[in-house]
Scaffold this motif. Structure first.
Motif, PDB file in Angstrom:
ATOM      1  N   GLN A  29       0.852  -1.184   0.000  1.00  0.00           N
ATOM      2  CA  GLN A  29       0.000   0.000   0.000  1.00  0.00           C
ATOM      3  C   GLN A  29       0.887   1.232   0.000  1.00  0.00           C
ATOM      4  OE1 GLN A  29      -1.448  -2.691   1.825  1.00  0.00           O
ATOM      5  NE2 GLN A  29      -2.785  -2.782   0.070  1.00  0.00           N
ATOM      6  N   HIS A  30       1.065   1.813  -1.144  1.00  0.00           N
ATOM      7  CA  HIS A  30       1.915   2.989  -1.265  1.00  0.00           C
ATOM      8  C   HIS A  30       1.384   3.787  -2.442  1.00  0.00           C
ATOM      9  CE1 HIS A  30       5.450   5.401  -2.251  1.00  0.00           C
ATOM     10  NE2 HIS A  30       5.838   5.196  -1.021  1.00  0.00           N
ATOM     11  N   PRO A  31       1.359   5.111  -2.330  1.00  0.00           N
ATOM     12  CA  PRO A  31       0.674   5.874  -3.376  1.00  0.00           C
ATOM     13  C   PRO A  31       1.204   5.698  -4.783  1.00  0.00           C
ATOM     14  CG  PRO A  31       1.785   7.302  -1.796  1.00  0.00           C
ATOM     15  CD  PRO A  31       1.769   5.952  -1.215  1.00  0.00           C
ATOM     16  N   SER A  32       2.480   5.397  -4.952  1.00  0.00           N
ATOM     17  CA  SER A  32       2.922   5.371  -6.344  1.00  0.00           C
ATOM     18  C   SER A  32       3.486   4.023  -6.764  1.00  0.00           C
ATOM     19  CB  SER A  32       3.933   6.471  -6.596  1.00  0.00           C
ATOM     20  OG  SER A  32       4.994   6.329  -5.714  1.00  0.00           O
ATOM     21  N   THR A  33       2.958   2.940  -6.227  1.00  0.00           N
ATOM     22  CA  THR A  33       3.387   1.647  -6.746  1.00  0.00           C
ATOM     23  C   THR A  33       2.383   1.114  -7.762  1.00  0.00           C
ATOM     24  OG1 THR A  33       2.461   0.711  -4.759  1.00  0.00           O
ATOM     25  CG2 THR A  33       4.815   0.921  -4.839  1.00  0.00           C
ATOM     26  N   HIS A  34       1.529   1.966  -8.271  1.00  0.00           N
ATOM     27  CA  HIS A  34       0.614   1.602  -9.365  1.00  0.00           C
ATOM     28  C   HIS A  34      -0.214   0.375  -9.037  1.00  0.00           C
ATOM     29  CE1 HIS A  34       2.249   4.228 -12.602  1.00  0.00           C
ATOM     30  NE2 HIS A  34       3.111   4.384 -11.637  1.00  0.00           N
ATOM     31  N   GLY A  35      -0.753   0.335  -7.845  1.00  0.00           N
ATOM     32  CA  GLY A  35      -1.532  -0.826  -7.488  1.00  0.00           C
ATOM     33  C   GLY A  35      -0.911  -1.491  -6.294  1.00  0.00           C
ATOM     34  N   VAL A  36      -0.601  -2.746  -6.424  1.00  0.00           N
ATOM     35  CA  VAL A  36      -0.171  -3.478  -5.243  1.00  0.00           C
ATOM     36  C   VAL A  36       1.185  -4.122  -5.445  1.00  0.00           C
ATOM     37  CG1 VAL A  36      -2.373  -3.864  -4.166  1.00  0.00           C
ATOM     38  CG2 VAL A  36      -1.677  -5.288  -6.038  1.00  0.00           C
ATOM     39  N   LEU A  37       2.160  -3.347  -5.807  1.00  0.00           N
ATOM     40  CA  LEU A  37       3.527  -3.860  -5.881  1.00  0.00           C
ATOM     41  C   LEU A  37       4.213  -3.593  -4.550  1.00  0.00           C
ATOM     42  CD1 LEU A  37       6.021  -4.848  -7.499  1.00  0.00           C
ATOM     43  CD2 LEU A  37       6.408  -2.501  -8.093  1.00  0.00           C
ATOM     44  N   ARG A  38       5.011  -4.548  -4.104  1.00  0.00           N
ATOM     45  CA  ARG A  38       5.810  -4.292  -2.913  1.00  0.00           C
ATOM     46  C   ARG A  38       7.257  -4.214  -3.346  1.00  0.00           C
ATOM     47  NH1 ARG A  38       6.685  -8.808   1.226  1.00  0.00           N
ATOM     48  NH2 ARG A  38       8.491  -8.018   2.335  1.00  0.00           N
ATOM     49  N   LEU A  39       7.922  -3.133  -2.966  1.00  0.00           N
ATOM     50  CA  LEU A  39       9.328  -2.967  -3.313  1.00  0.00           C
ATOM     51  C   LEU A  39      10.136  -3.016  -2.031  1.00  0.00           C
ATOM     52  CD1 LEU A  39       9.235   0.002  -5.807  1.00  0.00           C
ATOM     53  CD2 LEU A  39       9.694  -2.344  -6.356  1.00  0.00           C
ATOM     54  N   VAL A  40      11.110  -3.911  -1.964  1.00  0.00           N
ATOM     55  CA  VAL A  40      12.015  -3.927  -0.820  1.00  0.00           C
ATOM     56  C   VAL A  40      13.268  -3.175  -1.251  1.00  0.00           C
ATOM     57  CG1 VAL A  40      13.229  -5.336   0.834  1.00  0.00           C
ATOM     58  CG2 VAL A  40      11.084  -6.121  -0.121  1.00  0.00           C
TER      59      VAL A  40
END
Lengths: 389, 168, 316
Positions: A29-40
């Motif tokens: 949940q992050h405003p600019s991950t275009h949906g539901v991508l999780r970036l570590v």
């Protein structure tokens, strides 16, 4: 005391081996991950040392679900994959089935399919341009201004789609063997009236972004993707073309009558975010060209070779394997169908362009700043309905 | 002196962006203030559903043939059949709008043109169970204007369009 | 007694004006983006919107995350709003309408307004949040680098007027406003505007907020009235920037026909609208580029302007 000394030792060893890094978990949940991508993200100050995308948050089991549905029932579900470009998904699926059944659709249906697919490409790229502005400029600022301009123009096209099919995003409008219905009588005249508006809007976007120094500074030499890497990772669409390889399935393996249309394949030079953005903006203009040609050459006649089906089991595909791929707004969208002669597919595999394009991300974003990661992600334009399926 | 050039370019690009926003400042807003104004819906609008009665005889059109239940990809239609006077009827008919994907396949398949989509899209409910339409509510929905796409009409709509006077 | 009354009126006035500046910004941005902006609360043009916003923020639950450094976390909004509001003590709002007309007015304003930096870092550190700490570090970087061009740009009017007292600076502009001094005035004003934008964390320099990567930066863990304080501080800072800018460069309350206070208000409003226009037309610049702009372009340029100003005041 001893414990603290021990802890300090462990921290020291961590710092020696890994450096003084900060682990940031961006998303899902992050405003600019275009949906539901999780970036570590592993950060060293502002610099990205390592980046690891984690996907699967929008997995809906689409491929498995398809094995339990009949061929007709799958068509509306394909809309939900790349939800920003529904028509191209439908088109890919429908063309696969038609290829397996070896049926030819009427000429008007072909033209209308091209027309709607190109309109859809414009819609999809408009969403991309708007969200790219958001990635660069934030939700409170010039980015959101561009975003709303893009959505204003997108709305015009969506209204046209609504007149055509009754829905604004999930059309269910191609059917196996043609289109489900004729366009409304005033559809073409309305579309013709829209085109100059779009052309003017594209000029405005260019003025606001493309020729803008701030935009250039933010995107030039950011996330440079080599052609060899792009090919190795299976990147396609504007991401590959931004790297300078003119590979477009509409030209390379023409389908649905694209060989009858004249258009160019815009390519970039360096393969950075700027080039990918430039390619997409130029592609919108080429789409307008195709639409104009389709409008000019629009034949009269039927739009389907068969009446709309009345029973779920109406379509049976002979046993065998079929592969069909088309140029979706995000790249090479492929459908691989294995059928066993019944009314349900044995296996339906989708080659999603967003998935392959996203795979490039860890390789091109190392060494950039945190803010650049968002720009790079935005320029790759993944849609998570398609990545996770 | 590259920074001088950069600075000039910077100023120029600011001005070009300002020009666009300035132009748009004087355009009319495209907002539709929703409860006061409403969009004009297209004639093929897909929103909620209705089960029809025959306007001449007043009988229900639905014969309970299960085709819509079978074709629904989202499995939101559940019905039971009963036979009165050698004619089938839907004893119960449930349509769960919360799971519906509005693909219109049920409308396309209905051999009796009994189920249609209506152009009434203000269907939000506070409770999720209120989104399950039973037969009574589906019958009540007849009061709304129908979408022009009706099962038997799709065949006509695929044919060469006639001039507007012929089709009304 | 008079001073106390004036300061209370000033405080209330600032809050009211700032509240309506947010309304103005929303309306302006709305029209720029083909929207309408606030329109529901308070029927003509949504005029009661800021009051509704304030009421909503007041009654909102104040969430304090468990891992926060309580002292820093709770103190930060107060420090920030204090630092930004104190500036108004010495800003004249018209001819002889001022609380304390300090001899070192410009110095006071610059010194106090940079205190907000401490509050921002406290907020970032106290929140115990990775995004917040990143944002606070960015904020410190940016504010320190832009302090120098800002001070140097502000020194130009000081040199030209020969005084740090704001009222004397305005008096010195009674014939020609400083912005109309050839080259000197325009460049100094430009440097002032850019570095003031950076100090106020506005686009294109709003990397501390940067919601596309840092969500909301140092305000991410705040809610309710504490968030409102941080948010109000931003607008108070903007108001101060517009006021100081119009006093230092645009001739303050000098102008024909209209009363002095109105002229100042008009110039402030124009400057504020210019800042809004910049905000809603541009995208954000990256941190390293912001720092490069400060040290490579603005710093030498402002030094040159300062020398030019010295020469000017020496000759004329």
């Amino acid at each position: 005391m001893n414990l603290i000394a021990e802890q300090i030792e462990t921290y020291k060893s961590i710092i020696e081996t890994e450096g003084d890094t900060l682990l940031v978990n961006m998303g899902p949940q992050h405003p600019s991950t275009h949906g539901v991508l999780r970036l570590v993200l592993k950060l060293k100050g502002e610099e990205v040392v390592k980046i690891e995308p984690v996907i699967g948050y929008l997995h809906r089991g689409f491929e498995k679900l398809s094995e339990n549905l009949t061929y007709i029932q799958i068509v509306p579900l394909t809309d939900r994959m790349d939800y920003l470009a529904s028509i191209t998904n439908e088109l890919a699926y429908v063309l696969t089935i038609e290829k397996a059944l070896k049926i030819e659709v009427p000429k008007k249906a072909i033209y209308l399919r091209v027309l709607t697919a190109e309109l859809q490409r414009i819609v999809s790229h408009l969403v991309w341009l708007g969200t790219f502005g958001l990635d660069l400029g934030g939700a409170l600022g010039g980015g959101s201004t561009l975003f709303l301009y893009c959505f204003r123009e997108r709305e015009i096209i969506l209204d046209l789609f609504e007149e055509f099919s009754g829905a604004r995003m999930m059309y269910n409008f191609n059917q196996i063997g043609g289109l489900r219905y004729q366009p409304p009588l005033d559809f073409f005249s309305k579309l013709k009236a829209t085109l100059p508006k779009l052309k003017q809007a594209f000029a405005e976007y260019e003025e606001m972004l493309q020729e803008n120094y701030v935009f250039k500074v933010r995107t030039k030499n950011i996330g440079v993707l080599e052609v060899s890497l792009a090919q190795r990772m299976g990147a396609s669409g504007p991401v590959l073309r931004g790297s300078g390889l003119a590979y477009d399935i509409r030209k390379a393996y023409p389908y649905s009558g694209y060989e009858n249309f004249e258009f160019e394949i815009p390519i970039g030079e360096n393969g950075d975010c700027f080039d990918r953005a430039k390619v997409r903006i130029l592609e919108m203009k080429q789409s307008l060209r195709i639409i104009q040609q389709a409008l000019k050459g629009m034949p009269e006649g039927e739009v389907a070779i068969r009446p709309p089906v009345r029973v779920p089991t109406a379509v049976k595909v002979p046993a065998g394997e079929t592969y069909m791929h088309i140029e979706a707004p995000r790249g090479d969208l492929g459908v691989f169908l294995v059928s066993d002669g019944t009314e349900k597919p044995y296996r339906l595999k989708w080659r999603a362009p967003s998935f392959s394009n996203l795979a490039v991300l860890p390789f091109i974003s190392n060494g950039h700043k945190v803010a650049d990661v968002m720009a790079i992600l935005g320029s790759l334009d993944p849609v998570f309905g398609e990545v996770d399926r | 002196m590259s920074w001088m050039k950069d600075t000039f370019e910077l100023t120029g690009s600011f001005l070009s962006a300002f020009k666009v926003t300035w132009k748009n400042l004087w355009r009319k807003p495209v907002t539709i203030s929703y409860p006061d104004q409403k969009r004009v819906l297209s004639e093929r609008q897909r929103a909620t559903f209705a089960l029809l009665t025959d306007p001449k005889t007043g009988e229900e059109k639905c014969t309970g043939c299960y085709i819509c239940q079978n074709i629904c990809p989202a499995l939101v239609i559940k019905m039971e059949k009963e036979i009165i006077n050698e004619r089938g009827y839907a004893k119960t008919f449930y349509l769960d709008l919360s799971g519906c994907i509005f693909c219109e396949l049920c409308v396309q398949c209905c051999p009796q043109d009994a189920i249609v989509m209506v152009r009434h899209w203000e269907i939000a409910e506070i409770k999720k169970e209120n989104l399950v339409l039973d037969k009574k509510r589906l019958m009540e929905n007849q009061k709304y204007p129908f979408s022009t796409i009706i099962g038997s009409k799709i065949r006509e709509m695929q044919a060469v369009p006639k001039p507007p006077t012929a089709s009304s | 007694m008079n001073t106390l009354f004036y300061s209370l009126v000033l405080l209330a006035g600032i809050l009211l004006v700032v509240a309506y500046l947010t309304w103005l910004e929303r309306k302006f941005a709305g029209r720029m983006q083909s929207r309408i902006g606030p329109q529901r609360v308070g029927k003509p043009w949504g005029l009661l919107q800021p009051i509704a916003d304030g009421a909503k923020l007041l009654v909102k639950e104040d969430i304090i995350p468990q891992a926060t450094d309580k002292t820093a976390y709770n103190l930060a909004p107060i420090v920030v709003i204090l630092a930004t509001t104190l500036v108004f003590v010495t800003i004249p709002l018209g001819k002889s309408v001022v609380l304390v007309d300090l001899n070192v007015g410009v110095l006071f304003i610059l010194a106090i307004s940079s205190l907000a930096l401490i509050g921002i870092f406290m907020a970032g550190w106290g929140s115990a949040n990775k995004y917040a700490i990143l944002s606070a570090m960015r904020g410190v970087n940016q504010l320190i680098s832009y302090e120098i061009p800002l001070v140097l740009a502000c020194l130009v009017p000081v040199i030209l007027a020969g005084s740090m007292k704001l009222s004397s600076i305005v008096l010195a502009q009674s014939k020609v406003w400083f912005i109309f001094y050839p080259f000197l005035g325009q460049i100094a004003f430009l440097i002032f505007l850019v570095s003031a934008l950076a100090e106020a964390n506005r686009i294109p320099f709003d990397i501390t907020e940067a919601e596309s990567e840092l969500i909301a930066g140092y305000t991410v863990e705040y809610s309710g009235m504490k968030f409102a304080f941080l948010w109000l501080a931003e607008y108070i800072h903007l108001l101060a920037v517009s006021l100081v800018g119009s006093i230092l460069f645009l001739g303050g309350w000098n102008g024909p026909w209209l009363p002095s206070g109105l002229w100042l208000a008009l110039k402030t409003l124009l400057l504020f609208l210019l800042i809004l226009w910049i905000r809603w037309s541009l995208v954000r610049i990256r941190l390293d580029q912001i720092l490069a702009l400060s040290w490579k372009v603005l710093f030498p340029l402002s030094l040159a302007t300062l020398i030019l100003a010295g020469g000017w005041s020496f000759i004329f």
